[in-house]
Design an enzyme around this catalytic site. Structure first.
Site, PDB file in Angstrom:
ATOM      1  N   GLU A  13      10.614  -8.214  -3.673  1.00 38.23           N
ATOM      2  CA  GLU A  13      11.208  -6.971  -3.157  1.00 38.23           C
ATOM      3  C   GLU A  13      10.659  -6.846  -1.742  1.00 38.23           C
ATOM      4  O   GLU A  13       9.465  -6.603  -1.571  1.00 38.23           O
ATOM      5  CB  GLU A  13      10.745  -5.763  -3.956  1.00 38.23           C
ATOM      6  CG  GLU A  13      11.221  -5.733  -5.385  1.00 38.23           C
ATOM      7  CD  GLU A  13      10.717  -4.492  -6.099  1.00 38.23           C
ATOM      8  OE1 GLU A  13      11.497  -3.874  -6.792  1.00 38.23           O
ATOM      9  OE2 GLU A  13       9.531  -4.154  -5.934  1.00 38.23           O
ATOM     10  N   LEU A  14      11.518  -6.997  -0.767  1.00 40.13           N
ATOM     11  CA  LEU A  14      11.005  -7.139   0.608  1.00 40.13           C
ATOM     12  C   LEU A  14      11.362  -5.927   1.479  1.00 40.13           C
ATOM     13  O   LEU A  14      11.675  -4.869   0.985  1.00 40.13           O
ATOM     14  CB  LEU A  14      11.519  -8.452   1.190  1.00 40.13           C
ATOM     15  CG  LEU A  14      11.185  -9.674   0.319  1.00 40.13           C
ATOM     16  CD1 LEU A  14      11.743 -10.948   0.920  1.00 40.13           C
ATOM     17  CD2 LEU A  14       9.697  -9.808   0.086  1.00 40.13           C
TER      18      LEU A  14
ATOM     19  N   TRP B  49       0.809  -1.210   0.000  1.00 42.16           N
ATOM     20  CA  TRP B  49       0.000   0.000   0.000  1.00 42.16           C
ATOM     21  C   TRP B  49       0.849   1.270   0.000  1.00 42.16           C
ATOM     22  O   TRP B  49       0.332   2.360  -0.212  1.00 42.16           O
ATOM     23  CB  TRP B  49      -0.917   0.032   1.249  1.00 42.16           C
ATOM     24  CG  TRP B  49      -0.175  -0.310   2.513  1.00 42.16           C
ATOM     25  CD1 TRP B  49      -0.104  -1.538   3.105  1.00 42.16           C
ATOM     26  CD2 TRP B  49       0.634   0.561   3.304  1.00 42.16           C
ATOM     27  NE1 TRP B  49       0.703  -1.493   4.212  1.00 42.16           N
ATOM     28  CE2 TRP B  49       1.169  -0.203   4.360  1.00 42.16           C
ATOM     29  CE3 TRP B  49       0.969   1.923   3.233  1.00 42.16           C
ATOM     30  CZ2 TRP B  49       2.022   0.330   5.329  1.00 42.16           C
ATOM     31  CZ3 TRP B  49       1.810   2.453   4.188  1.00 42.16           C
ATOM     32  CH2 TRP B  49       2.326   1.662   5.220  1.00 42.16           C
ATOM     33  N   ASN B  50       2.146   1.163   0.284  1.00 44.19           N
ATOM     34  CA  ASN B  50       2.885   2.406   0.535  1.00 44.19           C
ATOM     35  C   ASN B  50       3.198   3.192  -0.740  1.00 44.19           C
ATOM     36  O   ASN B  50       3.301   4.413  -0.712  1.00 44.19           O
ATOM     37  CB  ASN B  50       4.140   2.161   1.371  1.00 44.19           C
ATOM     38  CG  ASN B  50       5.135   1.247   0.714  1.00 44.19           C
ATOM     39  OD1 ASN B  50       4.808   0.528  -0.230  1.00 44.19           O
ATOM     40  ND2 ASN B  50       6.351   1.251   1.213  1.00 44.19           N
TER      41      ASN B  50
ATOM     42  N   LYS C 199      -3.001  -8.102  -7.742  1.00 45.12           N
ATOM     43  CA  LYS C 199      -3.727  -8.105  -6.469  1.00 45.12           C
ATOM     44  C   LYS C 199      -3.158  -6.948  -5.651  1.00 45.12           C
ATOM     45  O   LYS C 199      -2.143  -7.080  -4.992  1.00 45.12           O
ATOM     46  CB  LYS C 199      -3.496  -9.449  -5.750  1.00 45.12           C
ATOM     47  CG  LYS C 199      -4.575  -9.897  -4.797  1.00 45.12           C
ATOM     48  CD  LYS C 199      -4.735  -9.097  -3.527  1.00 45.12           C
ATOM     49  CE  LYS C 199      -3.598  -9.029  -2.565  1.00 45.12           C
ATOM     50  NZ  LYS C 199      -3.762  -7.918  -1.598  1.00 45.12           N
ATOM     51  N   PRO C 200      -3.792  -5.763  -5.758  1.00 44.60           N
ATOM     52  CA  PRO C 200      -3.257  -4.627  -4.998  1.00 44.60           C
ATOM     53  C   PRO C 200      -3.480  -4.812  -3.499  1.00 44.60           C
ATOM     54  O   PRO C 200      -4.300  -5.640  -3.085  1.00 44.60           O
ATOM     55  CB  PRO C 200      -4.059  -3.441  -5.527  1.00 44.60           C
ATOM     56  CG  PRO C 200      -5.261  -4.003  -6.195  1.00 44.60           C
ATOM     57  CD  PRO C 200      -4.993  -5.435  -6.529  1.00 44.60           C
ATOM     58  N   ALA C 201      -2.760  -4.048  -2.713  1.00 49.51           N
ATOM     59  CA  ALA C 201      -2.942  -4.101  -1.258  1.00 49.51           C
ATOM     60  C   ALA C 201      -4.402  -3.779  -0.925  1.00 49.51           C
ATOM     61  O   ALA C 201      -5.024  -2.931  -1.577  1.00 49.51           O
ATOM     62  CB  ALA C 201      -2.016  -3.112  -0.578  1.00 49.51           C
TER      63      ALA C 201
ATOM     64  N   GLY D 177       6.596  -6.317  -0.769  1.00 49.51           N
ATOM     65  CA  GLY D 177       5.920  -6.237   0.515  1.00 49.51           C
ATOM     66  C   GLY D 177       6.849  -6.665   1.628  1.00 49.51           C
ATOM     67  O   GLY D 177       8.076  -6.609   1.495  1.00 49.51           O
ATOM     68  N   SER D 178       6.263  -7.116   2.706  1.00 47.16           N
ATOM     69  CA  SER D 178       7.059  -7.402   3.897  1.00 47.16           C
ATOM     70  C   SER D 178       7.848  -8.706   3.736  1.00 47.16           C
ATOM     71  O   SER D 178       7.468  -9.605   2.980  1.00 47.16           O
ATOM     72  CB  SER D 178       6.137  -7.500   5.111  1.00 47.16           C
ATOM     73  OG  SER D 178       5.243  -8.582   4.923  1.00 47.16           O
TER      74      SER D 178
ATOM     75  N   GLU E 191      12.068  -3.080  11.064  1.00 50.81           N
ATOM     76  CA  GLU E 191      11.633  -1.941  10.261  1.00 50.81           C
ATOM     77  C   GLU E 191      10.513  -1.224  11.036  1.00 50.81           C
ATOM     78  O   GLU E 191       9.502  -1.830  11.360  1.00 50.81           O
ATOM     79  CB  GLU E 191      11.088  -2.535   8.957  1.00 50.81           C
ATOM     80  CG  GLU E 191      10.771  -1.587   7.869  1.00 50.81           C
ATOM     81  CD  GLU E 191      10.248  -2.346   6.622  1.00 50.81           C
ATOM     82  OE1 GLU E 191       9.712  -3.463   6.755  1.00 50.81           O
ATOM     83  OE2 GLU E 191      10.378  -1.792   5.521  1.00 50.81           O
TER      84      GLU E 191
ATOM     85  N   CYS F 268      10.168   1.601   1.963  1.00 48.25           N
ATOM     86  CA  CYS F 268      11.082   0.474   2.201  1.00 48.25           C
ATOM     87  C   CYS F 268      12.539   0.908   2.239  1.00 48.25           C
ATOM     88  O   CYS F 268      13.329   0.330   2.970  1.00 48.25           O
ATOM     89  CB  CYS F 268      10.878  -0.592   1.134  1.00 48.25           C
ATOM     90  SG  CYS F 268      11.112   0.042  -0.534  1.00 48.25           S
TER      91      CYS F 268
HETATM   92  P1  NAD Z   1       2.563  -6.821   3.295  1.00 49.99           P
HETATM   93  O1  NAD Z   1       3.601  -7.859   3.083  1.00 49.99           O
HETATM   94  O2  NAD Z   1       1.716  -6.900   4.494  1.00 49.99           O
HETATM   95  O3  NAD Z   1       1.562  -6.785   2.069  1.00 49.99           O
HETATM   96  C1  NAD Z   1       2.036  -6.717   0.749  1.00 49.99           C
HETATM   97  C2  NAD Z   1       1.027  -7.405  -0.144  1.00 49.99           C
HETATM   98  O4  NAD Z   1       0.966  -8.782   0.230  1.00 49.99           O
HETATM   99  C3  NAD Z   1      -0.387  -6.849  -0.017  1.00 49.99           C
HETATM  100  O5  NAD Z   1      -1.012  -6.860  -1.276  1.00 49.99           O
HETATM  101  C4  NAD Z   1      -1.056  -7.849   0.897  1.00 49.99           C
HETATM  102  O6  NAD Z   1      -2.446  -7.933   0.705  1.00 49.99           O
HETATM  103  C5  NAD Z   1      -0.384  -9.138   0.472  1.00 49.99           C
HETATM  104  N1  NAD Z   1      -0.417 -10.195   1.480  1.00 49.99           N
HETATM  105  C6  NAD Z   1      -0.555 -10.069   2.820  1.00 49.99           C
HETATM  106  N2  NAD Z   1      -0.568 -11.285   3.396  1.00 49.99           N
HETATM  107  C7  NAD Z   1      -0.440 -12.188   2.402  1.00 49.99           C
HETATM  108  C8  NAD Z   1      -0.400 -13.614   2.364  1.00 49.99           C
HETATM  109  N3  NAD Z   1      -0.484 -14.344   3.476  1.00 49.99           N
HETATM  110  N4  NAD Z   1      -0.251 -14.216   1.168  1.00 49.99           N
HETATM  111  C9  NAD Z   1      -0.158 -13.482   0.038  1.00 49.99           C
HETATM  112  N5  NAD Z   1      -0.203 -12.133   0.013  1.00 49.99           N
HETATM  113  C10 NAD Z   1      -0.340 -11.494   1.178  1.00 49.99           C
HETATM  114  O7  NAD Z   1       3.327  -5.423   3.177  1.00 49.99           O
HETATM  115  P2  NAD Z   1       2.696  -3.979   3.291  1.00 49.99           P
HETATM  116  O8  NAD Z   1       2.428  -3.722   4.726  1.00 49.99           O
HETATM  117  O9  NAD Z   1       1.593  -3.802   2.316  1.00 49.99           O
HETATM  118  O10 NAD Z   1       3.904  -3.085   2.766  1.00 49.99           O
HETATM  119  C11 NAD Z   1       4.940  -2.700   3.555  1.00 49.99           C
HETATM  120  C12 NAD Z   1       6.136  -3.610   3.368  1.00 49.99           C
HETATM  121  O11 NAD Z   1       6.514  -3.616   1.988  1.00 49.99           O
HETATM  122  C13 NAD Z   1       7.343  -3.121   4.112  1.00 49.99           C
HETATM  123  O12 NAD Z   1       8.002  -4.202   4.691  1.00 49.99           O
HETATM  124  C14 NAD Z   1       8.186  -2.464   3.023  1.00 49.99           C
HETATM  125  O13 NAD Z   1       9.558  -2.392   3.344  1.00 49.99           O
HETATM  126  C15 NAD Z   1       7.916  -3.361   1.875  1.00 49.99           C
HETATM  127  N6  NAD Z   1       8.209  -2.705   0.592  1.00 49.99           N
HETATM  128  C16 NAD Z   1       9.317  -3.080  -0.101  1.00 49.99           C
HETATM  129  C17 NAD Z   1       9.632  -2.438  -1.289  1.00 49.99           C
HETATM  130  C18 NAD Z   1      10.849  -2.827  -2.098  1.00 49.99           C
HETATM  131  O14 NAD Z   1      11.011  -2.324  -3.221  1.00 49.99           O
HETATM  132  N7  NAD Z   1      11.703  -3.692  -1.584  1.00 49.99           N
HETATM  133  C19 NAD Z   1       8.819  -1.396  -1.761  1.00 49.99           C
HETATM  134  C20 NAD Z   1       7.695  -1.036  -1.010  1.00 49.99           C
HETATM  135  C21 NAD Z   1       7.401  -1.711   0.173  1.00 49.99           C
END
Ligand code: NAD
Length: 471
Positions: free
Chosen positions: A260-261, A160-161, A184-186, A238-239, A395, A294
């Protein structure tokens, strides 16, 4: 160009699944609400897609794939160029929408739309540069040709960020390469994703080449994508925790995965740095998007001889940051995405102070007036962060700048590298030899003992995606 022929949306209860070129409701009829993190007000209700909807999107992508892969690269590129243009034309409205659902200040949001457009533009050009190779064979009567083929149906799961840019960074290369993609967006920021998808449709994207599954149940959607067997590649941002789950999920069907975590970037400031510049850049790095980035720094290491001066200067500027609804003129720090995000920031600050850190400015959740309807945390500077504090290990994803003094370059590198995260790193010094020692990078890392000796046995900074040399 705003043909919008396949748009069939209504508010509230917007049909927000894009399947075979049509905006449809979830097969179950389920919906969920998207709220404004600054006001708590429901912006829209969108479709809550599930496994059956994913299968329909995969069917449509499978049907679209043969035609899309045959579309010549220049034509695919033209479509991406048109998409970039439409995003730019709509930057004000999409930016406003992004601020409303994500919280970041309007200038940052419209800037992100431009950033997203730049990915479509870049990959429009790359579409025409998908080249092969001829490599020498072991046999005298053979010639080995390497050709690149679209892998097939792809999927993207995004955070979502950066709700426009992270999607653009995945959709544009997939489409350029001739692959359909299902996104599948956030769950908290689907509306910006829908605006990006609309731009693609209005640019002329054929049905089925892009599928959109908005959903409040990420695990189910992801399970359906990984379990089907027809999705050949998944790109995830994502995370780190969810990234681990997806590595497991990819094993069954051996789905290719790009991850990309999370990040935990160190920021080194040496005593010969241009301090005014360092202060401004640390603040820009840490507080954009309220620290929910991130690559934003989460650990600032400052050489002991300048730490008091640096801390005083940075605190004075941080105290001037304007917190509030990102739509309001002058606001530079918006709300955190939700209560969980706020709770993590509160925990990190509480833990650091309990273990001896000094709170120089901020340190509290903001209350009263507009702050009561959102998750607002005061921009904070903490001095004296130790390795055993939560903020030094996890983080934070919030507007908290934690400072740790160091004595020598070797100490600074050791502390900076004491993490599993390797996403980004920053350093400020006027000593260019030191900058390049710190920078390291893949080649320097392999350069062996001679290089290590310069660093007293330490490795250069860990970084994978971004390293900024700042003098
Ligand atoms: P998140 O991992 O909670 O969610 C990311 C995506 O994964 C969302 O679409 C979410 O719905 C989905 N998701 C959640 N649980 C899931 C599951 N069990 N199975 C499959 N998909 C699932 O992360 P967030 O809170 O949306 O974003 C913040 C994180 O993203 C931070 O850790 C940040 O550092 C990271 N991030 C990394 C980069 C990069 O380029 N490395 C860029 C932006 C954000």
């Amino acid at each position: 160009m705003t043909t919008g022929t396949v748009r069939a949306m209504s508010t509230p209860g917007r049909a927000s699944l894009l399947i075979n070129g049509n905006w449809v409701n979830a097969t179950t009829g389920a919906t969920y609400a998207v709220t404004n993190p600054a006001t708590g007000v429901v912006l829209q209700t969108v479709s809550d897609g599930g496994a059956a909807d994913v299968l329909l999107a995969i069917d449509a992508a499978a049907a679209a794939f043969p035609g899309w892969r045959r579309t010549v690269a220049r034509e695919r590129g033209r479509l991406l160029h048109r998409t970039a243009g439409l995003l730019r034309d709509r930057a004000d409205s999409i930016g406003r929408l992004m601020t409303e659902e994500q919280g970041k200040p309007l200038a940052e949001a419209t800037g992100e739309v431009e950033y997203a457009a730049s990915f479509f533009e870049w990959f429009a050009g790359e579409a025409e540069r998908i080249e092969g190779m001829i490599v020498p064979s072991q046999q005298p009567d053979q010639r080995v040709l390497v050709t690149r083929e679209p892998i097939g149906i792809t999927a993207a799961i995004t955070p979502w960020n950066f709700p426009a840019a992270m999607l653009a960074r995945k959709i544009a290369p997939a489409l350029a390469a001739g692959c359909p993609m299902i996104i599948k967006p956030a769950e908290s920021t689907p509306l910006t994703a829908l605006a990006v998808a609309e731009a693609l449709i209005d640019a002329g994207l054929p049905p089925g080449v892009l599928g959109v599954i908005t959903s409040d149940d990420a695990a189910t959607v992801s399970g359906a994508l990984f379990g089907d067997g027809r999705v050949r590649k998944v790109s995830f941002t994502g995370s780190t925790e969810v990234g681990r789950l997806l590595i497991e999920a990819s094993a069954e069907q051996i789905v290719k995965l790009s991850l990309e975590l999370g990040g935990h970037a160190p920021y080194l400031i040496f005593d010969d740095a241009d301090l005014d510049r360092a202060v401004d850049q640390v603040i820009a790095c840490k507080f954009r998007n309220a620290g929910q980035t991130c690559v934003c720094t989460n650990r600032v290491y400052v050489q002991r001889s300048i730490v008091d001066d640096f801390t005083a200067r940075v605190a004075a500027k941080v105290a001037e940051l304007q917190v509030g609804n990102g739509l309001r003129t002058g606001v530079t720090v918006g709300p955190l995405i939700d209560g969980d995000g706020l709770a993590k920031v509160e925990r990190h600050v509480r833990d650091a102070i309990a273990k001896g850190a000094e709170c120089i400015v901020g340190g509290t959740t903001l209350t009263g007036g507009e702050y009561d309807s959102g998750s607002f945390f005061a921009p904070t500077v903490l001095l004296g962060i130790d390795a055993d504090m939560d903020i030094a290990r996890e983080e934070t994803f919030g507007p908290v700048l934690g400072i740790t003094p160091f004595d020598t370059e070797i100490d600074a590198l050791a502390m900076a590298n004491s993490t599993l995260f390797g996403l980004a790193a920053y350093a400020h010094t006027r000593d260019h030899a030191r900058l390049f020692r710190c920078r390291g990078g893949p080649r320097a890392r392999n350069r062996g003992d001679e290089h290590r000796a310069d660093l007293g046995g330490q490795r250069p900074l860990r970084w994978r995606e971004a390293f900024r040399l700042r003098s």
